[in-house]
Design an enzyme around this catalytic site. Sequence first.
Site, PDB file in Angstrom:
ATOM      1  N   ARG A 111       7.052   0.790   0.341  1.00  0.00           N
ATOM      2  CA  ARG A 111       6.881  -0.356  -0.860  1.00  0.00           C
ATOM      3  C   ARG A 111       7.036  -1.475  -0.805  1.00  0.00           C
ATOM      4  O   ARG A 111       7.880  -2.056  -0.112  1.00  0.00           O
ATOM      5  CB  ARG A 111       7.536   0.333  -2.145  1.00  0.00           C
ATOM      6  CG  ARG A 111       7.097   1.749  -2.726  1.00  0.00           C
ATOM      7  CD  ARG A 111       8.078   2.263  -3.931  1.00  0.00           C
ATOM      8  NE  ARG A 111       7.303   3.606  -4.151  1.00  0.00           N
ATOM      9  CZ  ARG A 111       7.542   4.652  -3.601  1.00  0.00           C
ATOM     10  NH1 ARG A 111       8.398   4.679  -2.602  1.00  0.00           N
ATOM     11  NH2 ARG A 111       7.086   5.794  -3.924  1.00  0.00           N
ATOM     12  N   HIS A 136       2.450   1.943   0.993  1.00  0.00           N
ATOM     13  CA  HIS A 136       1.508   2.452   2.572  1.00  0.00           C
ATOM     14  C   HIS A 136       0.327   1.706   2.773  1.00  0.00           C
ATOM     15  O   HIS A 136      -0.710   2.336   3.033  1.00  0.00           O
ATOM     16  CB  HIS A 136       1.401   4.010   2.186  1.00  0.00           C
ATOM     17  CG  HIS A 136       2.664   4.937   2.244  1.00  0.00           C
ATOM     18  ND1 HIS A 136       3.689   4.492   2.778  1.00  0.00           N
ATOM     19  CD2 HIS A 136       2.751   6.081   1.645  1.00  0.00           C
ATOM     20  CE1 HIS A 136       4.888   5.460   2.570  1.00  0.00           C
ATOM     21  NE2 HIS A 136       4.304   6.385   2.016  1.00  0.00           N
ATOM     22  N   HIS A 210       3.628   9.952   9.156  1.00  0.00           N
ATOM     23  CA  HIS A 210       3.925  10.492   7.543  1.00  0.00           C
ATOM     24  C   HIS A 210       3.371  12.153   7.620  1.00  0.00           C
ATOM     25  O   HIS A 210       2.922  12.656   6.765  1.00  0.00           O
ATOM     26  CB  HIS A 210       3.126   9.983   6.566  1.00  0.00           C
ATOM     27  CG  HIS A 210       3.871   9.765   5.121  1.00  0.00           C
ATOM     28  ND1 HIS A 210       3.867  11.016   4.513  1.00  0.00           N
ATOM     29  CD2 HIS A 210       4.112   8.884   4.307  1.00  0.00           C
ATOM     30  CE1 HIS A 210       4.631  10.657   3.273  1.00  0.00           C
ATOM     31  NE2 HIS A 210       4.499   9.571   3.339  1.00  0.00           N
ATOM     32  N   ASP A 280      14.640  10.213  -1.437  1.00  0.00           N
ATOM     33  CA  ASP A 280      13.289   9.196  -0.932  1.00  0.00           C
ATOM     34  C   ASP A 280      13.947   8.010  -0.778  1.00  0.00           C
ATOM     35  O   ASP A 280      13.553   7.205  -1.425  1.00  0.00           O
ATOM     36  CB  ASP A 280      12.177   9.451  -2.333  1.00  0.00           C
ATOM     37  CG  ASP A 280      11.017   8.886  -2.101  1.00  0.00           C
ATOM     38  OD1 ASP A 280      10.952   8.470  -0.708  1.00  0.00           O
ATOM     39  OD2 ASP A 280      10.093   8.826  -2.922  1.00  0.00           O
ATOM     40  N   GLU A 345      10.496   8.943   8.402  1.00  0.00           N
ATOM     41  CA  GLU A 345       9.415   8.039   8.641  1.00  0.00           C
ATOM     42  C   GLU A 345      10.306   6.921   9.018  1.00  0.00           C
ATOM     43  O   GLU A 345      10.942   6.045   8.443  1.00  0.00           O
ATOM     44  CB  GLU A 345       8.687   7.461   7.459  1.00  0.00           C
ATOM     45  CG  GLU A 345       7.836   8.625   6.819  1.00  0.00           C
ATOM     46  CD  GLU A 345       7.737   8.313   5.258  1.00  0.00           C
ATOM     47  OE1 GLU A 345       7.096   7.354   4.736  1.00  0.00           O
ATOM     48  OE2 GLU A 345       8.315   9.283   4.459  1.00  0.00           O
TER      49      GLU A 345
HETATM   50  C1  BGC Z   1       7.582   7.719   0.003  1.00  0.00           C
HETATM   51  C2  BGC Z   1       7.289   8.401  -1.262  1.00  0.00           C
HETATM   52  C3  BGC Z   1       5.794   8.670  -1.640  1.00  0.00           C
HETATM   53  C4  BGC Z   1       5.405   9.534  -0.207  1.00  0.00           C
HETATM   54  C5  BGC Z   1       3.906   9.636  -0.596  1.00  0.00           C
HETATM   55  C6  BGC Z   1       6.930   8.283   0.952  1.00  0.00           C
HETATM   56  O1  BGC Z   1       7.075   7.843   2.246  1.00  0.00           O
HETATM   57  O2  BGC Z   1       9.113   7.385   0.412  1.00  0.00           O
HETATM   58  O3  BGC Z   1       7.974   7.876  -2.371  1.00  0.00           O
HETATM   59  O4  BGC Z   1       5.729   9.288  -2.683  1.00  0.00           O
HETATM   60  O5  BGC Z   1       5.603   8.622   0.787  1.00  0.00           O
HETATM   61  O6  BGC Z   1       3.463  10.749  -0.439  1.00  0.00           O
END
Ligand code: BGC
Length: 381
Positions: A111, A136, A210, A280, A345
Amino acid sequence: MNKISPRNLIMTLTALSIGLSGCSTSRRSTSAISERPFGTDSQGTPVTLYTLHNKSGAEVSICNYGGLVTSLKVPDRNGNYGDVVLGFDNLADYIKDSPYFGALIGRYGNRIAKGKFTLDGTTYNLATNNGPNALHGGLKGFNKVIWKARPFQSESGPSLELTYLSKDGEEGYPGNLSTKAVYTLTDDNALKLEYTATSDKDTVVNLTHHSYFNLAGKGTILDHVLMINADKYTPVDSTLIPTGELQPVDGTPFDFRTPTAIGARIGQDNEQLKFGNGYDHNWVINDNTGAIRLMARVYEPTSGRVLEVLSSEPGLQFYTGNFLDGTLKGKGGWIYQFRNAFCMEPQHFPDSPNQPNFPSVVLKPGTVYHNTIIYRFSVGH
Ligand code: BGC
């Protein structure tokens, strides 16, 4: 008549015996790259699915839409190969509604607060696609573009090179960014990702991968046993933006320095776990010198599969699939439920463009951005 040399015969027999050992597909014991059409994107552009087969019998499939890893088959402790990543059977499902399954993430992983950052005195505005924040790379991030693909055999195994030129201003980011991602399935069962990028203007960049992993290939991930090589993590606010502090993990459910089941403390009454609806968060990985080092190790007791994550990056986002809710039907009809997978990640810290105390994500012309990520598979007992 074709002559079969003793060596080829051994290879053929090895392939056959592996093929008969209980897995669903036959396995080869030679390195190879195959490809097949994988549908078209929304503009009608054909997409290709490449499968890299290594000498050990493992394989990974990657498509040139979004650089998506659509399947990754590695052995369990009995030599049975199973797919350890979530995804869909066809491209249309990835295009329709995917929570970044297997995706190449860019230009900015995770973010950026309020979708804004200032660089060299100019404020850049990004789409806010995740509550009040940018997530992202935007509405059409690197996970949704068509990459130019070049499969080749490298010294360590079969490889796929993907390249993409992201134009100045794309998704609000400055600079023409030339990006390259090389995927290699090494013969010792590691998926190695090497990202590089250059820009003709000052910009920010944070690329990552991801995949949603489940080392058992089914069910919950709460029994997977996790080690994260980090003394600190970056706590977040209720919109998952880091507060800017680096907090010790000591005495918190974020302490994975000793291997611990993912589910052991995930339900604790902890404000940070509530904000994330589970894990997360970004861990500040120890020994950040720019060299590749071990970030995390995950062991799945029923299959014996082990995943080790290595990278040169300062941080690791560990996400426990908290937004999976039983609404997506994946490969082979598996309905993806809450916490059926986890993501690892390796990247720079979230919101770094707005956080002066975090390692810089600024890329200047004449310099090269690098991020190497290694997902190494083995078995433990
Ligand atoms: C984030 C999550 C997000 C997900 C998306 C992750 O990299 O940290 O907050 O919901 O990606 O699928």
